[in-house]
Design an enzyme around this catalytic site. Structure first.
Site, PDB file in Angstrom:
ATOM      1  N   GLU A 138      41.947  36.324   9.113  1.00  0.00           N
ATOM      2  CA  GLU A 138      42.733  36.206   7.889  1.00  0.00           C
ATOM      3  C   GLU A 138      42.718  37.483   7.060  1.00  0.00           C
ATOM      4  OE1 GLU A 138      40.650  34.030   9.117  1.00  0.00           O
ATOM      5  OE2 GLU A 138      41.306  31.952   8.817  1.00  0.00           O
ATOM      6  N   LYS A 162      20.805  22.903   5.828  1.00  0.00           N
ATOM      7  CA  LYS A 162      20.412  22.409   4.502  1.00  0.00           C
ATOM      8  C   LYS A 162      19.104  21.662   4.632  1.00  0.00           C
ATOM      9  CE  LYS A 162      25.093  22.787   3.694  1.00  0.00           C
ATOM     10  NZ  LYS A 162      26.084  22.737   4.753  1.00  0.00           N
ATOM     11  N   TRP A 168      18.988  26.202   1.309  1.00  0.00           N
ATOM     12  CA  TRP A 168      19.751  26.627   2.465  1.00  0.00           C
ATOM     13  C   TRP A 168      18.910  27.562   3.333  1.00  0.00           C
ATOM     14  CZ3 TRP A 168      25.349  28.168   0.533  1.00  0.00           C
ATOM     15  CH2 TRP A 168      25.996  27.013   0.092  1.00  0.00           C
ATOM     16  N   THR A 206      43.965  31.738  14.430  1.00  0.00           N
ATOM     17  CA  THR A 206      42.502  31.681  14.278  1.00  0.00           C
ATOM     18  C   THR A 206      41.935  30.884  15.446  1.00  0.00           C
ATOM     19  OG1 THR A 206      42.655  29.660  13.015  1.00  0.00           O
ATOM     20  CG2 THR A 206      42.657  31.703  11.764  1.00  0.00           C
TER      21      THR A 206
END
Ligand code: AMP
Length: 550
Positions: free
Chosen positions: A339, A447, A452, A194
Site C-alpha cells: 500500500e 497478548k 503485548w 496485497t
C-alpha cells in the site's frame, strides 16, 4: 480531492506531467548504452541496452493498440525479473494502460480471482507458467489474448489456451515508431494485489505521479542510494510491488541492471553477482539465507557486491552481522508495504552516529530505518492518541504521503483512512532520532496478561543461536494469561540444540514474561507468496497446543 485557495502569483515553470514513459525516454537518451542483462527462463544470458529496451517497449505499446487495449484497461503479467517484463513495465504503462503484475506463487484460484477482479484484457506470461495458464485460462473471463513471452520456437504445438500469441512475433510485427501519449499524471499506471492472508486480495492502484515520485525519493542516498556507478540486481520480484520501484529508480539513475530470472538459489545468484559485477541488490531475508549459506559453505567472497537493502520482513540481526562483518556488505534495513509503493523507511546512519561504537551503530541499523522524504508516520494508542517518539512506547503505526494508498481498487474495504492517515496494521516504536522499529504485525502480536509481546524480537534472539536456521513465534491460548509464546524452530542442517538449551539462551535477553513457554522443532515453516512466514497457518496448525505447566 483537497481544494486549495488560489495563489495570487503562480510559478512560471514548465508544467510537465510525471509519466512513467518519461523515465525510459530519459534513460534511452542520456544513458542509452547502459546495459540490461537478464538470465532468461530459456537458460542463457541476454544483454541489450536501455535504448533497445525503449524501442521494444514502444513495440509493446503498438501491439496493445493492435489488440484493442484502451487507455485505463488492465494488462496482466505473470513473469520473472527479466528484460521482457521490463519492456511491459514501460510499454503497458507508457501507452496509458495499467500494468497488473500477478504473483505466480499465489494459488491458481486466487490468480483467476484477481484476473477477473482486475478485468485484465491481455495476459503476458513467461514460459515457466505455461502449465499454470493451461489451468487458469478457462476461468479468466475478461482476457482476450494470452501472450507467451518467448520466441516462436517455444510455442506449444497443442494447447487448451484460447487465443495464444507469441511475444516475439507480436513485437516483430509492431513498429518501434511510437509517440507516448500525454495524459494526467494522476492516471493509474500499475496495479498490485496485497497478499490477502485473510479474505480476498485487494488491489493497490499506483498512479504515474506516485510511481515517479516514489522512484525519485527511493533512489536518494538516504534510501536505496542508486547511482550511475552501480550495477543493480533486484532479487525482489517484479511481480510484487514493482520490485520496490527498482525498474524505475535504476533507470532514472543510469545504473546497469541485472535480472536473475527464475534462478534465485544461492549458487546461481552468486555466479551472476560475480560475472556481472553487481554492486547493489535488494530482497527479502529468505533469499539472503540461500546466498549466504552458499558463500559460507564454499568459503567464497564477493568482489564487487557492496550494499544491499533487506526488507519485506524483519532482517534478523544475525544475518546483518554476517553480511556486514564477514562479507563487508553494507546492509540497509528497509520497511514498507504494498500500500506504500512500497518504501517508507530505510536504515542509514546520520553524521552524529558516526562516532558511536560499532555495537551502538549496529543497534540503530537493526531498526527498520528512518522515514524518507515524502513519507510521514506516527504511532497512536487504541484511541488514536499520538504516542511519544522515545524508542520504547509502542503503538499502531499510521503513515501518509503521495505514494501511499488512499483507497483500494474498486473501493474494496470502503474508507480505509483514519483522519487522512493510512493504518499500516503494524505495531512499532519510533525513537527520538526518528528511527522506526517494528514490534510486530498487530494480528501476530502476543497478548499476555494485558501486555503485548513482540514476536520479531523473540525470533531475532532465537536466530542468533548457531543451531537455528529459522524461527517463528506464535501466541497459544492460555487459561490464565490469555496467550503465551510458543517458539517454532527449523534447525540448521548439521547442528543440534535441545529445547532446554534454547530456552536458556533467552535468559537475560528479554523480560521474564516475554520468555517463550515452549519450543517445538519443525522441518520447515510455511512461507507465503511474498516470502513471509504464514503465521495464520501456524496458528491454525498449533491450535489447542498444550503448553507445559510452569
Ligand atoms: P507487503 O504488503 O506484502 O509488502 O507486506 C507489508 C508488511 O510486511 C508490513 O506491513 C510489515 O508487517 C512487513 N514488513 C515489511 N518490511 C519489514 C521489515 N523490514 N521488518 C518487519 N516487517 C516488515
Amino acid at each position: 480531492m483537497t481544494s486549495y485557495p488560489a495563489s495570487p502569483v503562480m510559478g512560471q515553470m514548465m508544467s510537465q506531467p510525471l509519466l512513467i514513459s518519461t523515465i525510459i525516454d530519459f534513460a534511452a537518451r542520456h544513458f542509452g548504452e547502459v546495459e540490461i542483462v537478464s538470465r532468461r527462463v530459456e537458460g542463457d544470458l541476454h544483454r541489450y541496452t536501455y535504448r533497445d529496451c525503449q524501442g521494444r517497449a514502444k513495440r509493446v505499446a503498438h501491439a496493445l493498440q493492435g489488440l484493442g487495449v484502451q487507455i485505463g484497461e488492465r494488462v496482466a503479467t505473470l513473469a520473472w525479473n527479466g528484460y521482457r517484463h521490463m519492456e511491459l513495465y514501460y510499454g503497458v504503462s507508457g501507452s496509458g494502460a495499467v500494468l497488473h503484475t500477478i504473483n505466480p506463487r499465489l494459488h491458481p484460484e486466487q490468480i483467476a480471482y484477481i484476473v477477473n477482479h482486475a478485468e485484465d484484457q491481455v495476459l503476458f506470461f513467461d514460459l515457466t507458467f505455461l502449465p499454470l495458464i493451461e489451468v487458469v485460462a478457462a476461468h479468466c473471463s475478461t482476457v482476450k489474448a494470452f501472450v507467451l513471452m518467448a520466441g516462436h520456437e517455444r510455442m506449444p504445438e497443442h494447447t487448451s489456451i484460447p487465443n495464444l500469441l507469441c511475444y516475439e512475433e507480436l513485437l516483430a510485427s509492431s513498429s518501434a515508431e511510437y509517440v507516448w501519449p500525454q495524459f494526467d499524471e494522476n492516471a493509474a499506471a500499475s496495479l498490485c494485489y496485497t497478499s490477502g492472508t485473510t479474505g480476498n486480495p485487494k488491489g493497490a492502484l499506483y498512479s504515474h505521479r506516485s510511481s515517479v515520485l516514489h522512484a525519485y525519493a527511493s533512489a536518494m542516498p538516504n534510501g536505496l542510494n542508486v547511482s550511475a556507478r552501480d550495477t543493480v540486481l533486484p532479487v525482489v520480484p517484479m511481480f510484487h510491488v514493482n520490485a520496490w520501484g527498482l525498474p524505475y529508480s535504476v533507470l532514472l539513475s543510469g545504473a546497469k541492471m541485472v535480472f536473475p530470472g527464475a534462478a534465485l538459489d544461492g549458487k546461481s545468484l552468486y555466479e551472476l553477482f560475480e560475472a556481472e559485477g553487481v554492486t547493489f541488490s535488494a530482497g527479502v531475508p529468505t533469499v539472503w539465507l540461500g546466498l549466504i549459506n552458499h558463500a559460507v559453505q564454499n568459503d567464497l567472497t564477493f568482489s564487487t557486491f557492496r550494499r544491499t537493502v533487506i526488507g519485506g520482513s524483519a532482517c534478523p540481526p544475525a544475518m546483518m552481522d554476517v553480511l556486514m562483518d564477514r562479507f563487508g556488505i553494507e546492509v540497509v534495513h528497509a520497511w514498507g508495504m504494498t500500500e506504500m509503493s512500497p518504501l517508507g523507511t530505510a536504515g542509514v546512519l546520520q553524521a552524529k552516529h558516526l562516532s558511536l561504537s560499532k555495537d551502538a551503530q549496529r543497534k540503530i541499523l537493526q531498526k527498520q530505518g528512518h522515514a524518507i522524504f515524502g513519507v510521514d508516520m506516527k504511532i497512536v494508542d487504541d484511541d488514536g492518541v499520538e504516542l511519544a517518539w522515545d524508542g520504547v512506547t509502542y503503538g499502531h503505526l499510521l503513515v501518509k504521503g503521495p505514494w501511499i494508498i488512499a483507497s483500494y481498487f474498486k473501493d474494496e474495504g470502503g474508507d480505509v483512512l483514519q483522519d487522512g492517515w493510512f493504518p499500516t496494521g503494524d505495531v512499532a516504536t519510533i525513537d527520538g532520532d526518528g528511527y522506526l522499529q517494528i514490534t510486530d504485525r498487530s494480528k501476530d502480536v502476543i497478548k499476555s496478561g494485558g501486555e503485548w509481546i513482540g514476536t520479531i524480537d523473540l525470533e531475532n534472539i532465537a536466530m542468533a543461536h548457531p543451531a537455528v536456521l529459522q524461527a517463528a513465534c506464535i501466541g497459544i491460548a492460555h487459561p490464565k494469561w490469555d496467550e503465551r509464546p510458543l517458539l517454532l524452530v527449523v534447525k540448521r542442517p548439521g547442528f543440534d540444540v535441545s529445547r532446554e538449551d534454547l530456552l536458556a539462551f533467552f535468559i537475560g535477553k528479554v523480560a521474564k514474561f516475554w520468555m517463550p513457554d515452549d519450543v517445538s522443532f519443525i522441518d520447515a515453516l510455511p512461507m507465503g507468496a511474498t516470502g513471509k512466514i504464514q503465521k495464520n497457518k501456524l496458528r491454525e496448525q498449533y491450535r489447542g497446543y498444550q503448553l507445559p505447566t510452569a
